[in-house]
Design an enzyme around this catalytic site. Structure first.
Site, PDB file in Angstrom:
ATOM      1  N   TYR A  68      33.624   2.312  21.116  1.00 20.55           N
ATOM      2  CA  TYR A  68      33.033   3.576  20.657  1.00 20.55           C
ATOM      3  C   TYR A  68      34.110   4.458  20.043  1.00 20.55           C
ATOM      4  O   TYR A  68      33.926   5.032  18.964  1.00 20.55           O
ATOM      5  CB  TYR A  68      32.376   4.269  21.850  1.00 20.55           C
ATOM      6  N   ASP A 122      14.135   7.928  13.251  1.00 20.46           N
ATOM      7  CA  ASP A 122      14.446   7.448  14.600  1.00 20.46           C
ATOM      8  C   ASP A 122      13.849   6.049  14.763  1.00 20.46           C
ATOM      9  O   ASP A 122      12.941   5.659  14.019  1.00 20.46           O
ATOM     10  CB  ASP A 122      13.859   8.393  15.659  1.00 20.46           C
ATOM     11  N   LYS A 160      34.266   5.794  16.234  1.00 21.75           N
ATOM     12  CA  LYS A 160      34.203   7.225  15.953  1.00 21.75           C
ATOM     13  C   LYS A 160      35.453   7.738  15.246  1.00 21.75           C
ATOM     14  O   LYS A 160      35.389   8.701  14.475  1.00 21.75           O
ATOM     15  CB  LYS A 160      33.925   7.998  17.236  1.00 21.75           C
ATOM     16  N   ALA A 173      28.098  14.955  26.571  1.00 22.28           N
ATOM     17  CA  ALA A 173      26.932  15.828  26.442  1.00 22.28           C
ATOM     18  C   ALA A 173      25.891  15.518  27.507  1.00 22.28           C
ATOM     19  O   ALA A 173      25.727  14.367  27.937  1.00 22.28           O
ATOM     20  CB  ALA A 173      26.324  15.672  25.061  1.00 22.28           C
ATOM     21  N   THR A 230      22.813  14.692  27.724  1.00 23.98           N
ATOM     22  CA  THR A 230      21.708  14.109  26.961  1.00 23.98           C
ATOM     23  C   THR A 230      21.362  12.746  27.561  1.00 23.98           C
ATOM     24  O   THR A 230      22.108  12.221  28.401  1.00 23.98           O
ATOM     25  CB  THR A 230      22.085  13.921  25.481  1.00 23.98           C
ATOM     26  N   ASP A 266      15.081   1.175  12.021  1.00 25.83           N
ATOM     27  CA  ASP A 266      16.129   0.572  12.834  1.00 25.83           C
ATOM     28  C   ASP A 266      17.397   0.584  11.995  1.00 25.83           C
ATOM     29  O   ASP A 266      17.562  -0.231  11.079  1.00 25.83           O
ATOM     30  CB  ASP A 266      15.754  -0.859  13.219  1.00 25.83           C
TER      31      ASP A 266
END
Length: 254
Positions: A152, A36, A156, A185, A187, A60
Site C-alpha cells: 500500500y 463505485d 501510494k 481514518a 471508515t 470495477d
C-alpha cells in the site's frame, strides 16, 4: 456556494470518505457522478441526494475498460467534467514475504493504475472546458514508510509521484492536480489495515499504536478528508497544484 455549477466525478463514492465527498460537493452546488463497485450502495447515494443531482455508475476499477469507460459515462451524464476525485484504493498485502502476487497486483491496479487511467481520460474532457481539478487520494503511507502495509505504501508513494508529474504536464491546460494524504481514518476500510488477521484484540492494539503516534491523538474522520478534497476542488485553491496535503493530525510533522 463554492462549487456552484461545477461538474464532478468521485470514485469509491458509495461509502466512507468518497460518500462524504459526494455530500460536500452537492452541498456546495456541484452535480456529481458517483462511481463505485457496489450498485446497491450507489442506489442509496442517489436516493439520499436526488437523481437530478447525483447519478450512480457501477464500475470495477480493477478492469481497465471500466476505469476509463466509467469516466466517459460520467461525462456523458454530466455534460462535461470540472472535477475528478479519484479516491478508490485498498490496503493490499501486509508483507512481501511469501507475497501473494494476485493480491499485490490488485493493490497496485486499484491504488495507482485506476487513478492514472481515470485521470488520463478525464483530462481530455477537462481540456475542452479550459481546465479543471484532479484530486487523488494517497495516504500518510505515501509520504513516510509503513511497516504494516508495505505494498500500500509503495502504491501510494506512486500516487504522490503521479500527482507531481501530472501537475507539471497539465498546468498549461489549466488542469490542477493535487493529492490528499489521510492518516488512519475512522471508515469501513480501517480494519483492512489494523485487523488483517481477523482478531479484534489485535486490531484494537494496532489502532492504539497508530493513534499514539498522532500528536492530535485521534483518527481522522471521513468528513475531514472530504473537506480537504472540497478545498482542492474549489476556486479557493486556484493557484495550488502539485501539492500532497496531509490530513493526519500532525503524524507526518515529526
Amino acid at each position: 456556494m463554492r462549487l456552484n455549477g461545477k461538474l464532478a466525478i468521485v470514485t469509491a463514492a458509495a461509502s466512507g470518505m468518497g460518500r462524504a465527498g459526494v455530500a460536500r460537493f452537492v452541498r456546495e452546488g456541484a452535480k456529481v457522478a458517483a462511481i463505485d463497485i457496489s450498485a446497491e450502495a450507489l442506489e442509496g447515494v442517489v436516493a439520499e441526494f436526488g437523481a437530478d443531482t447525483v447519478t450512480g455508475i457501477r464500475a470495477d476499477l480493477l478492469n481497465p475498460d471500466d476505469a476509463t469507460g466509467s469516466i466517459d459515462q460520467a461525462v456523458e451524464w454530466l455534460g462535461g467534467a470540472d472535477i475528478l476525485w479519484a479516491h478508490a484504493g485498498m490496503p493490499g498485502p501486509a508483507s512481501v514475504e511469501n507475497l501473494d502476487l494476485d493480491a499485490y497486483r490488485k493493490a497496485i491496479d486499484l491504488n495507482i493504475t485506476s487513478a492514472a487511467l481515470g485521470a488520463g481520460r478525464v483530462a481530455q474532457h477537462m481540456r475542452k472546458r479550459g481546465g479543471g481539478s484532479i484530486i487523488f487520494t494517497s495516504s500518510v503511507s505515501g509520504l513516510v514508510g509503513s511497516m504494516m502495509s508495505p505494498i500500500y505504501s509503495a502504491a501510494k508513494w506512486g500516487v504522490v509521484g503521479l500527482t507531481k508529474s501530472l501537475a507539471l504536464a497539465l498546468a498549461g491546460d489549466g488542469i490542477r492536480v493535487n493529492v490528499v494524504c489521510p492518516g488512519l481514518a475512522d471508515t469501513p476500510m480501517k480494519t483492512g489495515f489494523t485487523g488483517r488477521s481477523g482478531d479484534p484484540a489485535e486490531a484494537a492494539a494496532n489502532e492504539a499504536k497508530l493513534i499514539a503516534n498522532v500528536p492530535m491523538g485521534r483518527l481522522v474522520q471521513a468528513g475531514e478528508i472530504a473537506d480537504a478534497a472540497l478545498w482542492l476542488a474549489s476556486d479557493e485553491a486556484s493557484f495550488v497544484t502539485g501539492v500532497a496535503l496531509p490530513v493526519d493530525g500532525g503524524f507526518t510533522a515529526r
